[in-house]
Every structure is written in structure tokens, then in C-alpha cells.
Design a protein around this motif. Structure first.
Motif, PDB file in Angstrom:
ATOM      1  N   UNK A 252       0.835  -1.211   0.000  1.00  0.00           N
ATOM      2  CA  UNK A 252       0.000   0.000   0.000  1.00  0.00           C
ATOM      3  C   UNK A 252       0.866   1.256   0.000  1.00  0.00           C
ATOM      4  N   UNK A 253       1.999   1.226   0.717  1.00  0.00           N
ATOM      5  CA  UNK A 253       2.893   2.382   0.744  1.00  0.00           C
ATOM      6  C   UNK A 253       3.532   2.603  -0.627  1.00  0.00           C
ATOM      7  N   UNK A 254       3.925   1.522  -1.262  1.00  0.00           N
ATOM      8  CA  UNK A 254       4.530   1.588  -2.586  1.00  0.00           C
ATOM      9  C   UNK A 254       3.513   2.092  -3.607  1.00  0.00           C
ATOM     10  N   UNK A 255       2.282   1.580  -3.535  1.00  0.00           N
ATOM     11  CA  UNK A 255       1.222   2.014  -4.448  1.00  0.00           C
ATOM     12  C   UNK A 255       0.943   3.509  -4.274  1.00  0.00           C
ATOM     13  N   UNK A 256       0.900   3.947  -3.032  1.00  0.00           N
ATOM     14  CA  UNK A 256       0.619   5.360  -2.774  1.00  0.00           C
ATOM     15  C   UNK A 256       1.707   6.242  -3.368  1.00  0.00           C
ATOM     16  N   UNK A 257       2.966   5.807  -3.257  1.00  0.00           N
ATOM     17  CA  UNK A 257       4.076   6.585  -3.808  1.00  0.00           C
ATOM     18  C   UNK A 257       3.982   6.665  -5.330  1.00  0.00           C
ATOM     19  N   UNK A 258       3.624   5.561  -5.965  1.00  0.00           N
ATOM     20  CA  UNK A 258       3.505   5.538  -7.417  1.00  0.00           C
ATOM     21  C   UNK A 258       2.394   6.462  -7.891  1.00  0.00           C
ATOM     22  N   UNK A 259       1.309   6.519  -7.149  1.00  0.00           N
ATOM     23  CA  UNK A 259       0.152   7.337  -7.542  1.00  0.00           C
ATOM     24  C   UNK A 259       0.321   8.811  -7.202  1.00  0.00           C
ATOM     25  N   UNK A 260       1.384   9.145  -6.478  1.00  0.00           N
ATOM     26  CA  UNK A 260       1.607  10.525  -6.061  1.00  0.00           C
ATOM     27  C   UNK A 260       2.598  11.222  -6.991  1.00  0.00           C
ATOM     28  N   UNK A 261       2.777  12.513  -6.764  1.00  0.00           N
ATOM     29  CA  UNK A 261       3.744  13.276  -7.550  1.00  0.00           C
ATOM     30  C   UNK A 261       5.177  12.818  -7.300  1.00  0.00           C
ATOM     31  N   UNK A 262       5.393  12.119  -6.205  1.00  0.00           N
ATOM     32  CA  UNK A 262       6.736  11.643  -5.892  1.00  0.00           C
ATOM     33  C   UNK A 262       7.288  10.727  -6.986  1.00  0.00           C
ATOM     34  N   UNK A 263       6.407  10.039  -7.705  1.00  0.00           N
ATOM     35  CA  UNK A 263       6.860   9.104  -8.729  1.00  0.00           C
ATOM     36  C   UNK A 263       7.538   9.803  -9.904  1.00  0.00           C
ATOM     37  N   UNK A 264       7.420  11.126  -9.957  1.00  0.00           N
ATOM     38  CA  UNK A 264       8.109  11.874 -11.014  1.00  0.00           C
ATOM     39  C   UNK A 264       9.593  12.050 -10.719  1.00  0.00           C
ATOM     40  N   UNK A 265       9.998  11.686  -9.502  1.00  0.00           N
ATOM     41  CA  UNK A 265      11.413  11.807  -9.136  1.00  0.00           C
ATOM     42  C   UNK A 265      11.952  10.431  -8.751  1.00  0.00           C
ATOM     43  N   UNK A 266      12.595   9.789  -9.686  1.00  0.00           N
ATOM     44  CA  UNK A 266      13.257   8.525  -9.408  1.00  0.00           C
ATOM     45  C   UNK A 266      14.760   8.709  -9.596  1.00  0.00           C
ATOM     46  N   UNK A 267      15.518   7.785  -9.063  1.00  0.00           N
ATOM     47  CA  UNK A 267      16.974   7.866  -9.202  1.00  0.00           C
ATOM     48  C   UNK A 267      17.583   6.479  -9.094  1.00  0.00           C
ATOM     49  N   UNK A 268      18.765   6.329  -9.644  1.00  0.00           N
ATOM     50  CA  UNK A 268      19.518   5.096  -9.469  1.00  0.00           C
ATOM     51  C   UNK A 268      20.184   5.132  -8.103  1.00  0.00           C
ATOM     52  N   UNK A 269      20.056   4.054  -7.374  1.00  0.00           N
ATOM     53  CA  UNK A 269      20.641   3.995  -6.036  1.00  0.00           C
ATOM     54  C   UNK A 269      21.174   2.597  -5.763  1.00  0.00           C
ATOM     55  N   UNK A 270      22.233   2.506  -4.959  1.00  0.00           N
ATOM     56  CA  UNK A 270      22.745   1.203  -4.542  1.00  0.00           C
ATOM     57  C   UNK A 270      22.478   0.945  -3.066  1.00  0.00           C
ATOM     58  N   UNK A 271      21.714   1.831  -2.428  1.00  0.00           N
ATOM     59  CA  UNK A 271      21.539   1.776  -0.982  1.00  0.00           C
ATOM     60  C   UNK A 271      20.746   0.568  -0.488  1.00  0.00           C
ATOM     61  N   UNK A 272      19.871   0.027  -1.317  1.00  0.00           N
ATOM     62  CA  UNK A 272      18.984  -1.026  -0.840  1.00  0.00           C
ATOM     63  C   UNK A 272      19.548  -2.435  -1.004  1.00  0.00           C
ATOM     64  N   UNK A 273      20.507  -2.596  -1.902  1.00  0.00           N
ATOM     65  CA  UNK A 273      21.023  -3.942  -2.138  1.00  0.00           C
ATOM     66  C   UNK A 273      22.528  -3.993  -2.343  1.00  0.00           C
ATOM     67  N   UNK A 274      23.131  -2.855  -2.725  1.00  0.00           N
ATOM     68  CA  UNK A 274      24.546  -2.850  -3.070  1.00  0.00           C
ATOM     69  C   UNK A 274      24.792  -2.741  -4.565  1.00  0.00           C
ATOM     70  N   UNK A 275      23.737  -2.838  -5.372  1.00  0.00           N
ATOM     71  CA  UNK A 275      23.839  -2.669  -6.825  1.00  0.00           C
ATOM     72  C   UNK A 275      22.901  -1.554  -7.272  1.00  0.00           C
ATOM     73  N   UNK A 276      23.230  -0.867  -8.374  1.00  0.00           N
ATOM     74  CA  UNK A 276      22.367   0.219  -8.846  1.00  0.00           C
ATOM     75  C   UNK A 276      20.983  -0.276  -9.254  1.00  0.00           C
ATOM     76  N   UNK A 277      19.968   0.423  -8.784  1.00  0.00           N
ATOM     77  CA  UNK A 277      18.578   0.112  -9.108  1.00  0.00           C
ATOM     78  C   UNK A 277      17.791   1.420  -9.072  1.00  0.00           C
ATOM     79  N   UNK A 278      16.746   1.502  -9.889  1.00  0.00           N
ATOM     80  CA  UNK A 278      15.964   2.741  -9.951  1.00  0.00           C
ATOM     81  C   UNK A 278      14.705   2.644  -9.089  1.00  0.00           C
TER      82      UNK A 278
END
Length: 365
Positions: A252-278
Motif C-alpha cells: 500500500x505504501x509503494x502504491x501510494x508513492x507511485x500514484x503521487x507526484x513523488x513518482x516523477x522523481x526517481x533515481x539510481x541507487x545502490x543503498x537497498x542492495x549494493x547494486x544500482x537500481x531505480x
């Protein structure tokens, strides 16, 4: 450039592949896409052998159509206690803020590479399509599955990676543009400056390889599908577009983020696993920098962040959640994945729209 029939190679009716998305889907989403004529995919990298077998059985009980089993092919690094400790020190203040103790460093991983044990588990099911992320299995293992008479797909994020994959006998190449959500399939380099857009990557690869190219990244509607096919792709792969579908397990938290204006700002990050992911930018990404040198090696880095995620989500916060999402969430609609697949096919001119409804379809993407 490939000029054959991709549908025959994949065994499906439509040149539409649902991207495998570990953590936000299971067999239910794959089944829905298969039943609509596309190629549904089951992400297996985070499943145990027994869990994998159960999911495959569920799919085969529900449909006789081909489906894709997806695996990671990363090389497992040795567990480095010093790196893990440095990563724990970085995250320690967040645990304190959540009134929780920092968990002990674990020499374990939630994402395991394809192996002979996994091959033993899936071989009895005679898989029709296998796809790989982060390269390909070791030569002896690759040779083994090539004798199964199945179609082998693999992700390339650069022209160099595409040539590498073709030289090792893959049947089709997934050209993953930098727009794509989730983990980058990059494997010959971890330099994110090498990552380019789908519209730049697809024609370069299509011009120089003889196997079919599957476009992935930023494709959300019929216009994106048509553009990818015009650029030389034989099929398309969509992931983000399916994240709000009724069969998806997106939180539900992920769905809410996708449906909000926040989804217009994505970035590549390695913080969650150690490899780049968007993913959609959240607190951890904003405060720690998207790509950090303090992160533990993939896939060990996920252990501490997963603990933080559980604590925060229990309080209704997505501060430490991997909100995987591509750069183009405009195609996300809250309908069945089967309906979405048919809608994409209809609006792309692949099927007659009367196949859906006599009246105008209530959604347009």
C-alpha cells in the motif's frame, strides 16, 4: 538485425513481456499476463527451491501457455565483515530513531545466483523461457540449460554487453534502457555513466546483433511500444506499468508513492542492495546520497535495510523501502494485468479492439 517471428521464439501470441519484479509479484501476475496472450514472468532470485517449485506448479495448473522464469547471475563475493560493519555504522542512527537495536551482521543473502541446484529443481517442469539478469550462468551451467531446448533471454545495458551475450548463444537480448525501474542488469561494468536511454540503446543493439532485441525501460503505453518497434525491437518488456494491477503484490505504501507526484522523481541507487537500481526517491536516498561508497557488497547490503524497512513500514513510513519504479509511471492503472495487456495490444494495433469490448474501453494509456 533480426527479421524473424519473435512470437514463435517466445511461444506467446503477443510481443509483450511482463518484466519479472521480485518483491512485488508472484505467480498470480504472471498467470494473468499469460492468459491475455503476453509472456508472464516469475522472478525467482528471492525464492527458495521449494518456493520456486510451488509457484511453477501454480502457473502450470492455471495456464498451458509459456511463461518466463527469471534468475540473477551475479558472482557471490566473500562476506566482508569490515564492509558490513561500516554499513551498519552508517545506518545505526536510523535504528536509534526507531527505538530499535541494530541487528547483528549476518553472513547471508536474500538473493542467490542461478545454480545447478536450482536447475535440478526446475528441469522436471521443462521450462519454455528462461531469462537472466547480471550476465549469464557459468559456462557449464549455461551449456546444460541450452540442451533443454528452451529460449534463453538476458539483459544488456550497453552495446558491449549485447555483443558479449550474443557470443555466448542467447536467443534474444533485453535492451534495458536507463529509464527502467528496479535493478540495472549491468554486468561488464558498474559505472552508471555507461547507462543510456532505451531510445539510444535499442537501435544500436538491433543494428549490430543477429538475435531479436526486446526493448525495456520507459515503455508505458501504445506509443512507447510502437516507438520501440520502429527503433528495431522485436518485442517489448514492461514492468512499472503492471505495478498497480490487481494481481500485483505491491504494498500500500509503494502504491501510494507511485500514484503521487513523488513518482516523477526517481533515481539510481545502490543503498537497498549494493547494486544500482531505480526507485522513487525517499528519505534514505535523500540523506545518504543515491550511490554511496559506504554500502556493503551486493547482496549483503540488503540485510540491514530490510530490517529498517520493516520497522518503518510498521509505523506507516516508506523512508527505507525500495520503491522500485521506472521513469515513466504514466501507464500505471488499477486494473487486471490481463486487461492491461490486452489494452496495450489493442491500442498498439496488435489485435482488434473489438476483441475487448463493443463499447469504448474505459481506460486509455
Amino acid at each position: 538485425m533480426y527479421t524473424g517471428n519473435i512470437d514463435e521464439l517466445l511461444g506467446c501470441e503477443l510481443p509483450i513481456i511482463q518484466a519479472p519484479m521480485a518483491g512485488v509479484q508472484d505467480s498470480e501476475l504472471a498467470i494473468a499476463v499469460c492468459q491475455a496472450g503476453g509472456l508472464g514472468s516469475l522472478p525467482c532470485a528471492m525464492l527458495s527451491a521449494d518456493g520456486m517449485v510451488e509457484e511453477i506448479k501454480l502457473i502450470q495448473r492455471s495456464t498451458d501457455k509459456p511463461f518466463n522464469l527469471n534468475f540473477f547471475c551475479h558472482s557471490m563475493p566473500a562476506f566482508d565483515p569490515e564492509k558490513q560493519q561500516r554499513w551498519q555504522t552508517t545506518l545505526s542512527p536510523y535504528f536509534q530513531q526507531l527505538n530499535a537495536e541494530l541487528p547483528a551482521a549476518e553472513n547471508g543473502a536474500s538473493r542467490m545466483p542461478f545454480s545447478h541446484d536450482i536447475a535440478d529443481a526446475i528441469e522436471p517442469f521443462h521450462p519454455r523461457v528462461l531469462s537472466f539478469h547480471f550476465g549469464l550462468p557459468e559456462p557449464d551451467l549455461l551449456k546444460r540449460i541450452q540442451h533443454w531446448d528452451c529460449t534463453i533471454l538476458a539483459s544488456a545495458t550497453t552495446l558491449q554487453e549485447a555483443h558479449w551475450l550474443e557470443a555466448r548463444g542467447v536467443d534474444a537480448i533485453i535492451a534495458q534502457g536507463v529509464e527502467a525501474g528496479g535493478h540495472r542488469g549491468m554486468f561488464l561494468s558498474q559505472d552508471t555513466s555507461t547507462q543510456i536511454s532505451t531510445t539510444a540503446l535499442v537501435p544500436q543493439i538491433a543494428q549490430q546483433v543477429r538475435v531479436p532485441v526486446i526493448a525495456a525501460g520507459g515503455i508505458a503505453d501504445s506509443r512507447g511500444i510502437q516507438a520501440a518497434l520502429m527503433l528495431g525491437a522485436s518485442a517489448v518488456q514492461l514492468g512499472t506499468a503492471y505495478l498497480l494491477c490487481t494481481e500485483a503484490k505491491t504494498s500500500s505504501l509503494h502504491r501510494a508513492a507511485i500514484k503521487s507526484e513523488r513518482s516523477q522523481h526517481t533515481a539510481l541507487t545502490n543503498l537497498f542492495s549494493g547494486r544500482p537500481a531505480r526507485g522513487i526517491v525517499n528519505r534514505l536516498m535523500s540523506e545518504q546520497g543515491y550511490l554511496s561508497d559506504s554500502v556493503a557488497d551486493f547482496p549483503y547490503a540488503a540485510s540491514e535495510v530490510t530490517a529498517l524497512r520493516k520497522l518503518a513500514e510498521s509505523q506507516g513510513l516508506d523512508d527505507f523501502s525500495p520503491l522500485w519504479c521506472g521513469q515513466n509511471p504514466s501507464g500505471c492503472v488499477e486494473i487486471s494485468a490481463a486487461e492491461l495487456t490486452l489494452l496495450l495490444a489493442c491500442e498498439s494495433g496488435m489485435i482488434d479492439c473489438q476483441y475487448l469490448h463493443d463499447e469504448p474501453y474505459p481506460y486509455s494509456i
